[in-house]
Design a protein around this motif. Structure first.
Motif, PDB file in Angstrom:
ATOM      1  N   TYR A 147      -8.282   0.092   4.537  1.00 27.79           N
ATOM      2  CA  TYR A 147      -7.248  -0.169   3.558  1.00 27.79           C
ATOM      3  C   TYR A 147      -7.827  -0.647   2.200  1.00 27.79           C
ATOM      4  O   TYR A 147      -7.527  -0.212   1.150  1.00 27.79           O
TER       5      TYR A 147
ATOM      6  N   GLU B 106       2.116   2.043  -3.178  1.00 29.83           N
ATOM      7  CA  GLU B 106       1.020   2.411  -4.162  1.00 29.83           C
ATOM      8  C   GLU B 106       0.894   1.284  -5.253  1.00 29.83           C
ATOM      9  O   GLU B 106       0.488   1.521  -6.327  1.00 29.83           O
TER      10      GLU B 106
ATOM     11  N   LYS C  43      -8.628   3.225  -5.730  1.00 31.31           N
ATOM     12  CA  LYS C  43      -7.581   3.618  -6.826  1.00 31.31           C
ATOM     13  C   LYS C  43      -7.582   2.736  -7.927  1.00 31.31           C
ATOM     14  O   LYS C  43      -6.957   2.986  -9.003  1.00 31.31           O
TER      15      LYS C  43
ATOM     16  N   TYR D  79      -1.637  -0.959  -5.444  1.00 27.37           N
ATOM     17  CA  TYR D  79      -2.752  -1.152  -4.860  1.00 27.37           C
ATOM     18  C   TYR D  79      -3.495  -2.536  -5.219  1.00 27.37           C
ATOM     19  O   TYR D  79      -4.191  -3.250  -4.589  1.00 27.37           O
TER      20      TYR D  79
ATOM     21  N   ALA E  41      -1.737  -5.084  -2.770  1.00 27.06           N
ATOM     22  CA  ALA E  41      -2.078  -4.513  -1.434  1.00 27.06           C
ATOM     23  C   ALA E  41      -3.589  -5.093  -1.118  1.00 27.06           C
ATOM     24  O   ALA E  41      -3.856  -5.768  -0.250  1.00 27.06           O
ATOM     25  N   ALA E  42      -4.526  -4.782  -2.280  1.00 24.28           N
ATOM     26  CA  ALA E  42      -6.050  -5.412  -2.041  1.00 24.28           C
ATOM     27  C   ALA E  42      -5.805  -7.028  -2.091  1.00 24.28           C
ATOM     28  O   ALA E  42      -6.559  -7.628  -1.224  1.00 24.28           O
TER      29      ALA E  42
ATOM     30  N   SER F 141      -7.667   1.152  -1.550  1.00 24.21           N
ATOM     31  CA  SER F 141      -7.065   0.372  -2.540  1.00 24.21           C
ATOM     32  C   SER F 141      -8.003   0.119  -3.666  1.00 24.21           C
ATOM     33  O   SER F 141      -7.655   0.328  -4.892  1.00 24.21           O
TER      34      SER F 141
ATOM     35  N   TYR G  65       0.636  -1.134  -0.052  1.00 20.85           N
ATOM     36  CA  TYR G  65      -0.109   0.028   0.053  1.00 20.85           C
ATOM     37  C   TYR G  65       0.849   1.277  -0.028  1.00 20.85           C
ATOM     38  O   TYR G  65       0.461   2.164  -0.691  1.00 20.85           O
TER      39      TYR G  65
END
Length: 752
Positions: free
Chosen positions: A321, A242, A328, A244, A247-248, A325, A239
């Motif tokens: 979060y 960036e 984005k 995403y 991260a997701a 995410s 995250y």
């Protein structure tokens, strides 16, 4: 576009805190390798485990633990390391086996067709439990046949508590240090500190280890980190970068791991329960269910202990979060669902409410897209139901008890007393658990600030919010209702079984008089006063005159009371117990029925009351006392009401507190809280009196000695071949054994 996300503006500051490693950015809290964790999906091949890890087929985990302790005492450091690692891993295999059996059998029973189609008198529920039991018996027999009858035999509770409390690592770090395995020693002591973040000796030890050759601070890890944490930290890193999409995916995996781990913890709570008495069928079911439910409520607290730091919003933070995410990534539907899921737990978060307005204004977003996710809905409903149920259990049983007792008491009370009791009772029963609105703490997450005391020993991070202290403790009255300052009453600290246990303890061990001098009736000539101290109880355990369990329960419950008082008053320094006294006051058979004397005269706890307005803090007053509490054990007596007063002579203005099992009254110890006890007219009144200090040098030494005695007796049993008659002044006997018993001295020197 102004989304009001505050993620871009917050995230750099947030992540600077998140990735801080607690020694000026050096020590990680976990790594990618999860130690001692057996994946859920992995088939438990016990025979292979026995072969791979050398479990002796003729020994229980209890035996191996004792072997490890013995190796430690004999300074056989290699055997100490081998055996403690063996018992630690064996305990995790044991837990995994229990959990797997319970999960499998719950599924089998749920999928089985009922013997009779119609659910007559809820028999389907009991039928499922019977089928589940049959499955458990088979499952348990299978692993014993494979691995040996003793390998995973159920642990004695005393040993299991030590393993759950990570006591293994308290030994292991020393054994590693003695073999010059300094990095392993640092890992072990850090793991112990995660569970005991205020243990001053261990903090000092870790500091020393970090100066030793070969110790890399960035490699210090929590060997018992929950399995989701490693995934979570990788998600946070993605995250911050960036990335995403990554991260997701990682946050979804971490969320699933979190929920799975909590579910496993809840299954493990469904263990045997010694009720200590022989209730009827329905009562036994209700008692065992309540016991398991309280244990299950503790599971989320374990998961939210992130390397010694309490992160109560750990579950919610996944949705925070995830919503950004997905935003984005352009997946507004998933983002909106994550946002609504977060609001289930933190409904008044301003940023999220602004986000809701944004999503609702998007043309591609319909109402059905902005619904909370199912796992969040189920989790939230279960949590609300369980908390309400625990509150109901605590509240309703005390109300029933009050109704049963009120009829007996009404004939002996004055009209004034009755009106005051009804007024206080009405306030008590109308109060509910109104948890204050939450707020997002994502921007303040300090995942590795748990060891901040190493950098700044003058600063302590403590969560002061009352309703997070204990799920089944709830307020009865605060300052306004009690007509004063720095005082409150709360219920739910003890259940009826625990109250009976402590009353029984007092009956077996109490000394007539105040417990430490020879005054048999120190307060009222119409009452018999009996008291017992922690030290006398511990000495009786040590010489084998009493079992360990009552002492353990006494220490545990008084510590819970101390913690509640500390957090309720929001103290900026720790609170220590300076004295504990289990006391009973019994009305003498020939005492006058209309007596109006006091069982305990009006006084303050840290000063001498000179006149109406003056209370002098000087010897012989206990000037170091800062706060006090009384934890009541029963209400089957007449009279004996605790009262606050502003004037030691004006009884009409008294504010009464009526004792009952599990109720605690707590207050500051100065002139502002003059108090006393009305005479006990009939029966026996028992309570735990506690005094607290913020000056550590006045910590109750007998508590430390009692814990050491429990360790000693739990390891090798009580003292043998001794016929000791305890004198009233027992302290010299206690000091004698503490000084001359090498094993007891060892545990005492390592006690917290």
């Amino acid at each position: 576009m102004d989304l009001s996300m505050n993620r871009d503006s917050e995230v750099s500051a947030t992540m600077r805190i998140v990735v801080l490693l607690f020694l000026c950015g050096t020590i990680a809290g976990s790594n990618d390798t999860i130690y001692n964790e057996i994946p859920v999906a992995e088939s438990v091949n016990l025979q292979k485990r026995v072969e791979d890890h050398g479990f002796p087929s003729n020994k229980t985990l209890h035996d191996i633990f004792n072997d490890a302790v013995q190796a430690y005492l004999e300074e056989d450091w290699d055997s100490c390391i081998d055996n403690f690692n063996l018992v630690s891993h064996g305990y995790n295999v044991y837990k995994r086996t229990m959990i797997n059996c319970r999960q499998k059998c719950r599924t089998v029973a749920a999928g089985a067709a009922p013997i009779f189609a119609e659910n007559i008198e809820d028999l389907h529920f009991y039928e499922k439990k019977i089928k589940e039991t049959l499955c458990l018996l088979t499952c348990n027999r299978e692993y014993r046949e494979i691995a040996g009858a003793k390998v995973l035999k159920r642990l004695p509770l005393a040993i299991e508590y030590k393993l759950m409390d990570l006591k293994v690592y308290e030994y292991l770090h020393i054994c590693y240090y003695q073999t010059k395995r300094y990095q392993d020693a640092a890992n072990a002591i850090y793991t112990y500190l995660v569970r005991h973040p205020d243990h001053a000796t261990s903090i000092t030890t870790l500091k020393n280890y970090l100066t030793l050759p070969g110790v890399e601070a960035e490699n210090v890890v929590n060997l018992e980190a929950p399995p989701y944490l490693s995934i979570y930290m990788r998600a946070v890193s993605a995250y911050e970068d960036e990335n995403y999409a990554k991260a997701a995916n990682l946050f979804e995996a971490s969320l699933n791991s979190y929920l799975d781990y909590e579910e496993e913890c809840r299954f493990y709570c469904e263990a045997p329960f010694d009720q200590g008495w022989l209730p009827e069928f329905t009562t036994s079911i209700a008692n065992h269910f309540t016991h398991c439910l309280k244990c299950k409520r503790y599971c989320s607290l374990l998961l939210n202990n992130v390397n010694g730091n309490d992160q109560k919003d750990m579950l919610w933070s996944h949705y925070d979060y995830l919503q950004f995410s997905y935003y984005k990534l352009g997946n507004l539907k998933a983002a909106c669902a994550a946002m609504e899921s977060y609001l289930l737990f933190d409904p008044n978060n301003e940023s999220m409410l602004q986000n809701r307005k944004y999503y609702n204004g998007q043309p591609k977003i319909a109402d059905e897209h902005c619904l909370p996710r199912q796992e969040a809905v189920r989790y939230g409903k279960r949590q609300e139901y369980e908390l309400r149920l625990l509150h109901y259990i605590s509240n309703e049983f005390t109300v029933i008890d009050a109704k049963l007792k009120s009829t007996k008491k009404s004939k002996t009370k004055s009209k004034t007393d009755e009106s005051k009791e009804k007024k206080l009772a009405k306030k008590s029963y109308q109060m509910t658990l109104n948890t204050p609105p939450g707020h997002s703490s994502i921007s303040h997450m300090q995942l590795f600030e748990n060891m901040s005391m190493i950098r700044d020993e003058g600063r302590a991070i403590r969560d002061r919010r009352l309703h997070e202290i204990k799920d089944d403790v709830y307020l009865v009255a605060e300052e306004k209702e009690l007509d004063g300052q720095n005082r409150y009453v709360a219920d739910g600290f003890l259940n009826s079984t625990e109250c009976d246990l402590l009353i029984q303890l007092a009956s077996m061990t109490a000394v007539e008089g105040d417990g430490y001098d020879k005054y048999k009736s120190p307060h009222s000539k119409y009452e018999r006063f009996e008291g017992i101290t922690i030290g006398r109880i511990a000495l009786m355990v040590y010489i084998g005159q009493m079992e360990m369990e009552p002492l353990k329960r006494l220490l545990e419950k008084t510590e819970e009371a101390r913690s509640h008082v500390e957090r309720y008053f929001g103290l900026d320094r720790p609170l220590y117990i300076t004295y504990t006294h289990l006391v009973c006051r019994t009305a003498l058979p020939d005492s006058p029925k209309d007596r109006d004397d006091l069982s305990h005269m009006v006084h303050a706890d840290n000063c001498i009351l000179v006149d109406k307005n003056t209370c002098v803090r000087k010897s012989p007053a206990y000037v170091w006392r800062d706060y006090s509490a009384i934890l009541y054990l029963n209400d089957d007596f007449q009279g004996g009401e605790f009262f606050f007063t502003k004037d030691q002579t004006d009884r009409e203005s008294d504010t009464l507190v009526f004792p009952r099992c599990g109720r605690m009254v707590a207050f500051s110890a100065g002139r502002e809280n003059l108090h006393g006890v009305r005479g006990v007219l009939r029966g026996k009144r028992c309570a735990l009196a506690l005094w607290f200090t913020q000056d550590e040098q006045y910590t109750e030494y007998e508590r430390i000695l009692a814990r050491a005695i429990l360790e000693r007796v739990g390891s090798v049993g009580p003292l043998e071949d001794e016929d000791i008659q305890l004198p009233l002044t027992y302290e010299d006997v206690l000091i004698h054994y503490a000084s001359n018993d090498e094993l007891l001295w060892h545990f005492l020197s390592n006690a917290s």
